[in-house]
Design a protein around this motif. Structure first.
Motif, short mmCIF file in Angstrom:
data_model
loop_
_atom_site.label_atom_id
_atom_site.label_comp_id
_atom_site.label_asym_id
_atom_site.label_seq_id
_atom_site.Cartn_x
_atom_site.Cartn_y
_atom_site.Cartn_z
N UNK A 1 0.85 -1.19 0.00
CA UNK A 1 0.00 0.00 0.00
C UNK A 1 0.88 1.24 0.00
N UNK A 2 0.46 2.24 -0.76
CA UNK A 2 1.22 3.48 -0.85
C UNK A 2 0.29 4.67 -0.68
N UNK A 3 0.75 5.69 0.01
CA UNK A 3 -0.02 6.92 0.18
C UNK A 3 0.90 8.10 -0.09
N UNK A 4 0.46 9.03 -0.92
CA UNK A 4 1.23 10.24 -1.18
C UNK A 4 1.18 11.15 0.04
N UNK A 5 2.17 11.99 0.16
CA UNK A 5 2.26 12.91 1.30
C UNK A 5 0.95 13.69 1.44
N UNK A 6 0.38 13.66 2.65
CA UNK A 6 -0.88 14.33 2.92
C UNK A 6 -2.08 13.41 2.87
N UNK A 7 -1.91 12.21 2.29
CA UNK A 7 -2.99 11.23 2.24
C UNK A 7 -2.82 10.18 3.34
N UNK A 8 -3.75 9.24 3.41
CA UNK A 8 -3.69 8.16 4.40
C UNK A 8 -3.43 6.82 3.73
N UNK A 9 -2.56 6.01 4.32
CA UNK A 9 -2.40 4.61 3.90
C UNK A 9 -3.38 3.77 4.72
N UNK A 10 -4.22 3.02 4.03
CA UNK A 10 -5.21 2.18 4.69
C UNK A 10 -4.80 0.72 4.52
N UNK A 11 -4.52 0.04 5.60
CA UNK A 11 -4.11 -1.36 5.58
C UNK A 11 -5.24 -2.19 6.18
N UNK A 12 -5.49 -3.36 5.60
CA UNK A 12 -6.52 -4.24 6.16
C UNK A 12 -6.24 -5.68 5.76
N UNK A 13 -6.78 -6.59 6.55
CA UNK A 13 -6.65 -8.03 6.28
C UNK A 13 -8.03 -8.67 6.26
N UNK A 14 -8.23 -9.68 5.40
CA UNK A 14 -9.53 -10.35 5.33
C UNK A 14 -9.62 -11.52 6.32
N UNK A 15 -10.82 -11.99 6.51
CA UNK A 15 -11.09 -13.26 7.21
C UNK A 15 -10.51 -13.32 8.63
N UNK A 16 -10.51 -12.18 9.32
CA UNK A 16 -10.06 -12.18 10.71
C UNK A 16 -8.56 -12.28 10.90
N UNK A 17 -7.80 -12.22 9.82
CA UNK A 17 -6.34 -12.26 9.96
C UNK A 17 -5.82 -10.91 10.41
N UNK A 18 -4.57 -10.89 10.89
CA UNK A 18 -4.00 -9.66 11.43
C UNK A 18 -2.77 -9.25 10.65
N UNK A 19 -2.47 -7.97 10.71
CA UNK A 19 -1.40 -7.36 9.93
C UNK A 19 -0.03 -7.68 10.52
N UNK A 20 0.89 -8.06 9.65
CA UNK A 20 2.29 -8.24 10.01
C UNK A 20 3.11 -7.38 9.07
#
Length: 291
Positions: free
Chosen positions: A180-199
């Protein structure tokens, strides 16, 4: 890889690190074997005046688990396509429990009849950033939207009206690596499906490439610092996202500090989605988003 009569046409040439790593991982990660075509259509033409290029991959073999199941090309159902004339947005969508896999994208113009326009001077025109940008916006999502604009893809043919054409399939399994990439001033939104968690695997706030986030559409801006990395990048992203189902990270100097004053920056994050352990559930019992 270079025929003897073409040695004079060699130079230092490398596709975007993001494109190369992402494509090879998508085709090969957690498989016993894989095939990766070394073609401009797959990786983009990083140096148009070099005829012969090579793909170099370094990998290791690990012990697999029952979670290491990635989509096979044999699993692909019928492909879909999405088109947007310049200034509009292409929309991609998949049904429940299916995920977007983009295998072809072109921003430019290759004919007169798609998005007809008086300014159709160049019909051999494609941005080398097409596939990378669409995959960044859409890969692994169930729905996404990406704008057909030179701010996103750069301008491969000045004074020619362009369009975006994307071909994709909806696959059963999400990717093993998300980017995921976000330009300066924007937000990076990270998410995982099926109840998994971010690493979090890797993160950087700064700039290491010329193209991302519309820098090439700012002709009067000074040349950016391409060796720009905030030392706080990993720590900030991990504290906001690690072991959560989703998170939001603002790509701003306030959050990360300013590693290169005067350079327009972006945040890029590589992450995986893991099955939460008992310890993860204890550390993050609610797994709510953090913004």
């Amino acid at each position: 890889c270079v025929p003897s009569d073409h040695h004079s046409n060699t130079k230092y040439c490398m596709a975007s690190r993001l494109t190369s790593l992402y494509i090879v991982r998508q085709r090969c990660e957690n498989r016993r074997s894989c095939v990766v075509p070394a073609t401009d259509s797959g990786f983009g033409n990083s140096c148009v005046d070099v005829l012969y290029k090579r793909l170099l991959v370094t990998y290791w073999c690990g012990v697999s688990s029952h979670h290491d199941t990635l989509p096979s090309f044999a699993d692909f159902p019928m492909s879909s396509a999405s088109k947007a004339c310049e200034g509009n947005s292409a929309k991609l969508s998949c049904p429940n429990e299916r995920y977007v896999y983009v295998y072809s994208a072109s921003f430019g113009r290759t004919g007169y009849f798609t998005c007809p326009h008086p300014s159709s001077y160049n019909t051999s025109c494609t941005s080398i950033h097409s596939l990378t940008e669409v995959r960044l916006a859409c890969e692994g999502r169930q729905t996404c939207s990406i704008r057909a604009s030179i701010d996103v893809f750069g301008d491969p043919c000045v004074k020619t009206n362009k369009y975006l054409l994307v071909r994709y399939v909806c696959v059963k399994h999400p990717p093993s690596v998300y980017v995921r990439r976000a330009c300066q001033g924007d937000n990076a939104v990270l998410s995982c499906p099926n109840g998994r968690v971010i690493k979090i695997n890797r993160a950087n706030y700064g700039r290491t490439e010329m193209h991302p986030c519309g820098h090439l559409t700012r002709p009067f801006q000074r040349l950016p610092d391409l060796n720009c990395s905030a030392s706080t990048s990993m720590g900030v992203v991990q504290s906001r996202c690690e072991n959560r189902i989703s998170c939001v990270v603002p790509a701003t100097n306030i959050v990360f500090g300013d590693p290169c004053n005067g350079t327009h920056k972006y945040l890029i994050v590589y992450y995986g989605c893991n099955v939460p352990s008992k310890r993860d559930r204890m550390l993050s019992p609610s797994n709510v988003s953090l913004s």
